[in-house]
Structure formats: structure tokens, C-alpha cells
Write an enzyme that holds these catalytic residues in place. Structure first.
Site, short mmCIF file in Angstrom:
data_model
loop_
_atom_site.label_atom_id
_atom_site.label_comp_id
_atom_site.label_asym_id
_atom_site.label_seq_id
_atom_site.Cartn_x
_atom_site.Cartn_y
_atom_site.Cartn_z
N ASN A 13 19.35 37.22 -58.04
CA ASN A 13 19.16 38.65 -57.80
C ASN A 13 19.39 39.37 -59.14
O ASN A 13 20.52 39.52 -59.59
CB ASN A 13 20.16 39.14 -56.74
CG ASN A 13 20.00 40.61 -56.41
OD1 ASN A 13 19.20 41.31 -57.05
ND2 ASN A 13 20.74 41.07 -55.43
N ARG A 98 15.30 37.70 -55.14
CA ARG A 98 15.23 38.98 -54.44
C ARG A 98 14.33 39.90 -55.26
O ARG A 98 14.54 40.06 -56.47
CB ARG A 98 16.61 39.59 -54.32
CG ARG A 98 16.56 40.89 -53.60
CD ARG A 98 17.64 41.82 -54.06
NE ARG A 98 17.45 43.11 -53.41
CZ ARG A 98 17.85 44.24 -53.94
NH1 ARG A 98 18.47 44.26 -55.09
NH2 ARG A 98 17.66 45.36 -53.29
N HIS A 187 16.63 46.95 -47.65
CA HIS A 187 17.62 46.09 -46.98
C HIS A 187 16.92 45.19 -45.95
O HIS A 187 17.54 44.74 -44.99
CB HIS A 187 18.68 46.89 -46.20
CG HIS A 187 19.66 47.65 -47.03
ND1 HIS A 187 20.10 48.90 -46.68
CD2 HIS A 187 20.30 47.34 -48.17
CE1 HIS A 187 20.97 49.34 -47.56
NE2 HIS A 187 21.11 48.41 -48.50
N LEU A 216 25.62 49.04 -43.22
CA LEU A 216 26.45 50.10 -43.80
C LEU A 216 27.24 49.53 -44.96
O LEU A 216 28.20 48.77 -44.77
CB LEU A 216 27.40 50.67 -42.73
CG LEU A 216 26.73 51.07 -41.40
CD1 LEU A 216 27.79 51.51 -40.38
CD2 LEU A 216 25.70 52.18 -41.61
N ASN A 218 27.49 50.19 -49.69
CA ASN A 218 27.37 51.25 -50.69
C ASN A 218 26.08 52.02 -50.44
O ASN A 218 26.04 53.24 -50.49
CB ASN A 218 27.38 50.67 -52.10
CG ASN A 218 28.77 50.25 -52.49
OD1 ASN A 218 29.73 50.97 -52.25
ND2 ASN A 218 28.89 49.07 -53.08
N ARG A 248 24.32 58.40 -52.65
CA ARG A 248 23.00 58.98 -52.34
C ARG A 248 23.11 59.95 -51.17
O ARG A 248 23.85 59.71 -50.22
CB ARG A 248 22.01 57.87 -51.97
CG ARG A 248 21.61 57.03 -53.15
CD ARG A 248 20.70 55.89 -52.73
NE ARG A 248 21.21 54.65 -53.25
CZ ARG A 248 21.00 53.46 -52.68
NH1 ARG A 248 20.29 53.35 -51.60
NH2 ARG A 248 21.51 52.39 -53.24
N GLU A 341 30.93 45.54 -41.28
CA GLU A 341 31.63 44.29 -40.95
C GLU A 341 33.15 44.44 -40.98
O GLU A 341 33.86 43.73 -40.28
CB GLU A 341 31.23 43.19 -41.95
CG GLU A 341 29.80 42.74 -41.82
CD GLU A 341 29.34 41.87 -42.97
OE1 GLU A 341 30.16 41.15 -43.56
OE2 GLU A 341 28.13 41.91 -43.29
N GLU A 391 22.27 37.98 -47.13
CA GLU A 391 20.93 38.09 -47.72
C GLU A 391 20.60 36.88 -48.57
O GLU A 391 19.45 36.43 -48.60
CB GLU A 391 20.85 39.38 -48.55
CG GLU A 391 20.85 40.62 -47.68
CD GLU A 391 21.21 41.89 -48.43
OE1 GLU A 391 22.41 42.21 -48.51
OE2 GLU A 391 20.31 42.56 -48.95
#
Ligand code: ADP
Length: 405
Positions: A13, A98, A187, A216, A218, A248, A341, A391
Site C-alpha cells: 500500500n 492497493r 473503503h 469508522l 480516521n 474531513r 471495532e 483490507e
């Protein structure tokens, strides 16, 4: 036809100044062998952290100038006699990447070819910070591990099933045709992983699963999943739209941007304002975008933290309510990501507002952190579930499926 047996899969990534990596043995229980991070690429004192599954760890300042050299140091570590996990780089069977933006054309993960690299390039304007870095990672792997197949896994791909009434903005069609302006969603790899894992958890056929997934972290987004596919999602052309996030703003009247331009702000300043200086960070005076700090400050009576938290909850529960109608009574609301989580408190506060939809929390079960669990009562008409995302594993699985064809 005989499928190739792929054992070791490297997951990459790449950010503009970082490379995150994780190597899996996919034939031995999808075991992580090692993972790590190169940070500060192109800046002063780039740093490599390499952590083996047995806990052995090295951190060092390295001399590199770009992603290609960063990948070369990662490759050297993978086979390092002291801390490495492979005897030779020939043991890397495939590499999964990714890639942030796949535009409208990339609807699934794919083997990297020259044409796919061109498509990633075509999406540079849509993902100006991420796509160039993602491509740099692919090129760096091709240079350092020639002949090893690379697979691109797009953050946007899972959302490509959105019907047009959810995917398009109500602006003239030619703006989409000329500039690709529409909703893409992000996501996607996480929403897909969590959807599949929830189907297994509930023992349901994926094609029959109707749920609302809430990632949920950052950055945050939620998705309405109908029959295992995305019907709507909260992020848009970019990851700015939707929920209130760490830095954001999420949904905002587009005219705010016009207004600020007319007040004399330039485009880059507004970009920074809405993407990096808003959300929890912007609304509060606590100089943090971290949900833990927000909760702590609000509990000490900080009114700006209380406001940011209330905005987060209001926006999220509005989306869940709207998706409840979109899906015509889904089976479950699923929480994932760092906040979803780990924060029993956030989940409790969200579910307290979902009573009207028939969601009843089991406070004991809600104490769970970081593992799959039903957190609503057994007879709750709308279930609530915690489902940890992964992911990297999703990318590794796609890589095996595609590279072994
Ligand atoms: P990213 O979106 O960068 O992958 P994560 O998914 O790791 O990030 O989520 C990070 C967020 O999770 C931060 O806001 C952090 O405060 C929050 N978080 C992690 N643990 C907890 C916790 N126990 N309670 C509340 N928030 C938490």
C-alpha cells in the site's frame, strides 16, 4: 486446467511518502509472516520498520530517494539472514497492490498489464495524491521483482454496482462524460471484506445479505449492501463526502466552496481546509483528530468536543436511517474500522438512536473489542454486529485468485 499454487503473497500500500507492506503465507492458514512500513520517502531521514510475526522488530534510518529504492530495501529485509522470512525473493509468488481510484472502468481487482497501468494513470486527476504513488509502487515491484505477477485491488471497485440513481450527481450529464464527475465511493475493499465475513458469521448466502456496513476510522464511510452488493455509499467523487471524519468535513453544501472562493480563498487552501483541517480537528479546540481524545475531552466537559461528537453521531445515524429505507429493512448494522471495532461507547451511542428502527443493544456483548460479535439482543429485529476488517488479507486473497488463473 491446473491452477498454480501460490504460497507467499506480498501486499503493498503505497502513499506519496510511504510504503506499507505485509507478506502472507496463503497456504498456511493465511498467516502473516512479516509486515512493516517505509516512511518519509523523499524527505529527510526515511525510516524502515520491519516486524516479523514472532515479534522480532527492526527500525532504522535508510538512504533511499524514491519508491523504487524503498521497495529494494523492503526486498532486502524479506531475505535478510537475521530478520528475513524468505530464503530468496523467488519465493514471492505474487504481489497485491492497493490502488485508490479505478474510475468507472475498473469494476474488480485485476492483473496488472500495460493497459491496466494506463487506466491507473488515467485516474490520476481523480486520485491526485494516491494514484501516482500506487503506480509508483507497482513500477517499483516490477523493477525489483521482475516476472512476479502484480494485481491491482481498487478501493472504488466494490461500489461500482451502485445503480445510477445513487451513483450520479444531479448535474448535467456532459460533466460526467467530460470530467468523470460522479460518486465512486471508497473503503471498498473493507466494505467487501466485512460483507463477506458477515455473510459467513450469520451463515447466510452472500447473495441474500442485506446489511449496512459502517467503516469508522480516521476516514469513515458507510454502505448500503443489497444482496451482497453495494447499492449506495456515503463517500463520493473523492473520500471527502459523507460522514464527519477525523479531519474531513463530509457532506457540505457545494456552494460553501464557491462562497469561500468569492471571499478570496484559493482552491488549494479550501482543499486543505475541508480535507485536513475540518472534522473533529476543525470543530474542536483540542488539536486532535483522534476519537479517543474527542471522547476524553467531551467527558471532561469540553463543549467543542461534545459538539463534534454529536455531529458525528447525527450524521452517521442519518445515513443509517436513510439506508434502512434504501434497503427496505436490512438485517444488520455492522461496525468496523478503528472506532467501530474498538469503541463500545460509540456503538452504544449510535444504537441508542436506532431504537426506532428496532435495534436493541446487549450492553454485555457490546463490551467486545476487535472480534466478530453480535452486540444486539437475540430478539432484536435489526441486528448490530462488530466485524473486524482486514483490507490487506482481502488484497492477498484477490491476488491469489487472480494470479493463479
Ligand atoms: P485508518 O482510517 O487510518 O485506517 P483506523 O481504522 O485505525 O484508522 O481508526 C483510527 C481511529 O480509531 C482513531 O480515531 C482512533 O481514535 C479510533 N480508535 C481506536 N481505538 C479506539 C477506542 N478504543 N475508542 C475510541 N476510538 C478508538
Amino acid at each position: 486446467m491446473n491452477k498454480k499454487k501460490l504460497e507467499n503473497v506480498l501486499v503493498i500500500n503505497c502513499g506519496s511518502s510511504s510504503v506499507k507492506f505485509e507478506i502472507y503465507n496463503m497456504t498456511d492458514g493465511e498467516k502473516v509472516l512479516a509486515k512493516g512500513l517505509v516512511e518519509r520517502i523523499g524527505l529527510q531521514e526515511p525510516m524502515l520498520t520491519f516486524k516479523r510475526a514472532d515479534g522480532k522488530k527492526q527500525s532504522e534510518i535508510i538512504r533511499i530517494k524514491d519508491h523504487k529504492e524503498a521497495l529494494a530495501t523492503v526486498c532486502a529485509k524479506l531475505v535478510d539472514p537475521e530478520i528475513g522470512v524468505l530464503k530468496s525473493l523467488k519465493e514471492v509468488d505474487a504481489i497485491g497492490h492497493r490502488v485508490l481510484h479505478g474510475g468507472s472502468k475498473m469494476t474488480a481487482s485485476t492483473l496488472v498489464t500495460e493497459a491496466v497501468k494506463d487506466k491507473i494513470r488515467e485516474c490520476f486527476p481523480l486520485g491526485p495524491l494516491h494514484n501516482p504513488a500506487n503506480l509508483a509502487g507497482i513500477l517499483a515491484c516490477e523493477a525489483n521483482m521482475p516476472g512476479v505477477p502484480n494485481v491491482a485491488v481498487f478501493d472504488t471497485a466494490f461500489h461500482q454496482t451502485m445503480p445510477p440513481e445513487y451513483a450520479f450527481y444531479a448535474i448535467p450529464r456532459e460533466i460526467y462524460e467530460k470530467y468523470d464527475v460522479r460518486k465512486y465511493g471508497f473503503h471498498g475493499t473493507s466494505h467487501r471484506y466485512v460483507t463477506q465475513a458477515t455473510a459467513r458469521f450469520l451463515n447466510r448466502d452472500l447473495n441474500e445479505l442485506n446489511i449496512i456496513t459502517c467503516h469508522l476510522g480516521n476516514g469513515s464511510s458507510c454502505a448500503a449492501i443489497k444482496h451482497g452488493k453495494v447499492m449506495d455509499t456515503s463517500m463520493g467523487l473523492t473520500p471527502l463526502q459523507g460522514l464527519v471524519m477525523g479531519t474531513r468535513c463530509g457532506d457540505i453544501d457545494a456552494a460553501v466552496v464557491l462562497y469561500l472562493i468569492r471571499q478570496g480563498m484559493d482552491v488549494d487552501a479550501i482543499d486543505k481546509l475541508l480535507n485536513k483541517q475540518s472534522g473533529f480537528l476543525g470543530v474542536t479546540d483540542i488539536h486532535s483528530s483522534d476519537m479517543r481524545d474527542l471522547i476524553e475531552a467531551k467527558e471532561k466537559g469540553n463543549p467543542t468536543a461534545q459538539l463534534a461528537f454529536d455531529m458525528f453521531l447525527a450524521r452517521l445515524t442519518s445515513y443509517i436511517g436513510s439506508y434502512f429505507v434504501t434497503l427496505q429493512k436490512p438485517e444488520a448494522v455492522v461496525f468496523t474500522g478503528g472506532i467501530g471495532e474498538n469503541s463500545a461507547y460509540v456503538r452504544e451511542q449510535v444504537i441508542a438512536r436506532l431504537g426506532v428502527l428496532g435495534c436493541v443493544l446487549d450492553s454485555e456483548k457490546n463490551k467486545v473489542t476487535g472480534k466478530a460479535c453480535l452486540i444486539s439482543t437475540n430478539d432484536s429485529p435489526l441486528k448490530a454486529i462488530v466485524m473486524p476488517t482486514n483490507e490487506e488479507l482481502m488484497i492477498a486473497r484477490d491476488t491469489v485468485a487472480i494470479a493463479s488463473e
